[in-house]
Design a protein around this motif. Structure first.
Motif, short mmCIF file in Angstrom:
data_model
loop_
_atom_site.label_atom_id
_atom_site.label_comp_id
_atom_site.label_asym_id
_atom_site.label_seq_id
_atom_site.Cartn_x
_atom_site.Cartn_y
_atom_site.Cartn_z
N GLN A 196 132.28 61.01 42.62
CA GLN A 196 132.87 60.48 41.78
C GLN A 196 132.09 59.70 40.68
OE1 GLN A 196 136.01 57.83 43.08
NE2 GLN A 196 136.72 57.16 41.20
N ARG A 197 131.17 58.79 41.30
CA ARG A 197 130.40 58.11 40.46
C ARG A 197 129.51 59.19 39.59
NH1 ARG A 197 129.26 52.28 41.63
NH2 ARG A 197 131.14 51.67 43.00
N GLN A 198 128.78 60.29 40.10
CA GLN A 198 128.16 61.44 39.46
C GLN A 198 128.91 61.74 38.51
OE1 GLN A 198 125.85 63.61 42.10
NE2 GLN A 198 126.28 62.28 43.57
N THR A 199 130.23 62.24 38.64
CA THR A 199 131.12 62.89 37.78
C THR A 199 131.20 61.75 36.54
OG1 THR A 199 132.03 63.91 39.20
CG2 THR A 199 133.23 63.90 37.17
N HIS A 200 131.49 60.56 36.66
CA HIS A 200 131.49 59.54 35.79
C HIS A 200 130.14 59.47 34.90
CE1 HIS A 200 132.91 55.05 34.79
NE2 HIS A 200 132.82 55.65 33.89
N PHE A 201 129.16 59.46 35.49
CA PHE A 201 127.86 59.44 35.07
C PHE A 201 127.66 60.58 34.05
CE2 PHE A 201 123.52 61.24 34.39
CZ PHE A 201 122.85 59.82 33.95
N LEU A 202 127.83 61.71 34.44
CA LEU A 202 127.63 62.94 33.89
C LEU A 202 128.54 62.91 32.46
CD1 LEU A 202 127.40 65.81 36.36
CD2 LEU A 202 125.65 64.90 34.89
N TRP A 203 129.79 62.44 32.77
CA TRP A 203 130.55 62.35 31.51
C TRP A 203 130.05 61.38 30.31
CZ3 TRP A 203 134.48 64.39 28.82
CH2 TRP A 203 135.20 63.72 28.20
N LYS A 204 129.52 60.20 31.02
CA LYS A 204 129.15 59.40 29.97
C LYS A 204 127.94 59.63 29.19
CE LYS A 204 131.99 55.54 30.41
NZ LYS A 204 132.34 55.03 29.26
N TRP A 205 126.78 60.58 30.19
CA TRP A 205 125.75 60.97 29.54
C TRP A 205 125.93 62.02 28.55
CZ3 TRP A 205 123.09 65.85 30.55
CH2 TRP A 205 121.43 65.66 30.01
N CYS A 206 126.87 62.93 28.74
CA CYS A 206 127.28 64.07 27.83
C CYS A 206 127.70 63.18 26.48
CB CYS A 206 128.42 64.92 28.31
SG CYS A 206 127.76 66.00 29.45
N GLN A 207 128.46 62.25 26.67
CA GLN A 207 129.05 61.51 25.49
C GLN A 207 127.85 60.75 24.81
OE1 GLN A 207 132.06 61.86 24.37
NE2 GLN A 207 132.21 63.36 26.05
N LYS A 208 126.61 60.85 25.35
CA LYS A 208 125.46 60.00 24.84
C LYS A 208 125.62 58.46 25.04
CE LYS A 208 124.14 63.69 21.81
NZ LYS A 208 123.53 64.17 20.49
N ASP A 209 126.29 57.85 25.87
CA ASP A 209 126.50 56.56 26.07
C ASP A 209 125.06 55.98 26.77
OD1 ASP A 209 128.89 56.28 25.44
OD2 ASP A 209 130.01 55.85 27.27
N SER A 210 124.90 54.89 26.63
CA SER A 210 123.59 54.17 26.84
C SER A 210 123.50 53.92 28.59
CB SER A 210 123.23 53.15 26.36
OG SER A 210 123.97 52.00 26.77
N LYS A 264 117.86 51.62 37.71
CA LYS A 264 116.79 52.43 38.53
C LYS A 264 117.55 53.81 38.85
CE LYS A 264 113.10 52.48 41.87
NZ LYS A 264 112.53 51.70 42.99
N ALA A 265 118.62 53.67 39.63
CA ALA A 265 119.28 54.92 39.94
C ALA A 265 119.72 55.84 38.54
CB ALA A 265 120.39 54.79 40.70
N LEU A 266 120.36 55.11 37.95
CA LEU A 266 120.72 55.63 36.40
C LEU A 266 119.55 56.30 35.81
CD1 LEU A 266 123.26 53.18 35.22
CD2 LEU A 266 123.81 55.27 36.17
N ILE A 267 118.24 55.85 35.79
CA ILE A 267 117.03 56.36 35.29
C ILE A 267 116.90 57.66 35.71
CG2 ILE A 267 114.72 55.91 34.62
CD1 ILE A 267 115.49 53.13 33.97
N LYS A 268 116.77 57.56 37.14
CA LYS A 268 116.33 58.66 37.85
C LYS A 268 117.51 59.79 37.76
CE LYS A 268 115.15 59.62 42.62
NZ LYS A 268 115.10 58.98 43.93
N PHE A 269 118.65 59.47 37.68
CA PHE A 269 119.63 60.57 37.43
C PHE A 269 119.61 61.25 36.24
CE2 PHE A 269 124.22 62.15 37.85
CZ PHE A 269 123.95 62.96 39.01
#
Length: 89
Positions: free
Chosen positions: A28-42, A55-60
């Motif tokens: 669920q968090r990975q999907t949320h991350f991918l959504w935000k990443w595709c939206q170019k959120d910081s 640190k985990a966000l940078i790695k992902f």
């Protein structure tokens, strides 16, 4: 969890052998991350929303960029722009 038209199922078996397999972050968090990443959120916004620690966000994010880069190398875009137009990347 249902979000718009997307249903997110938190199942370990879904992540086995996939892009998500090596992460300790929930599907669920990975999907949320991918959504935000595709939206170019910081990453700072994602951290504030509680998706994961910085640190985990940078790695992902690095892993996502590597996958996108590998995909572009394996499946290059044949041509950008139109004749007579210079495209700067």
């Amino acid at each position: 969890m249902v979000s718009g038209n997307v249903t997110v199922v938190n199942s370990k078996s879904q992540s086995d052998g996939s892009f998500f397999a090596r992460s300790k972050m929930s599907l669920q968090r990975q999907t949320h991350f991918l959504w935000k990443w595709c939206q170019k959120d910081s990453l700072l916004v994602m951290e504030r929303e509680g998706i994961a620690r910085r640190k985990a966000l940078i790695k992902f994010a690095r892993r996502c960029r590597e996958i996108v880069w590998q995909t572009l190398l394996l499946h290059p875009i044949p041509r950008l722009g139109v004749p007579g137009v210079v495209v700067h990347i």
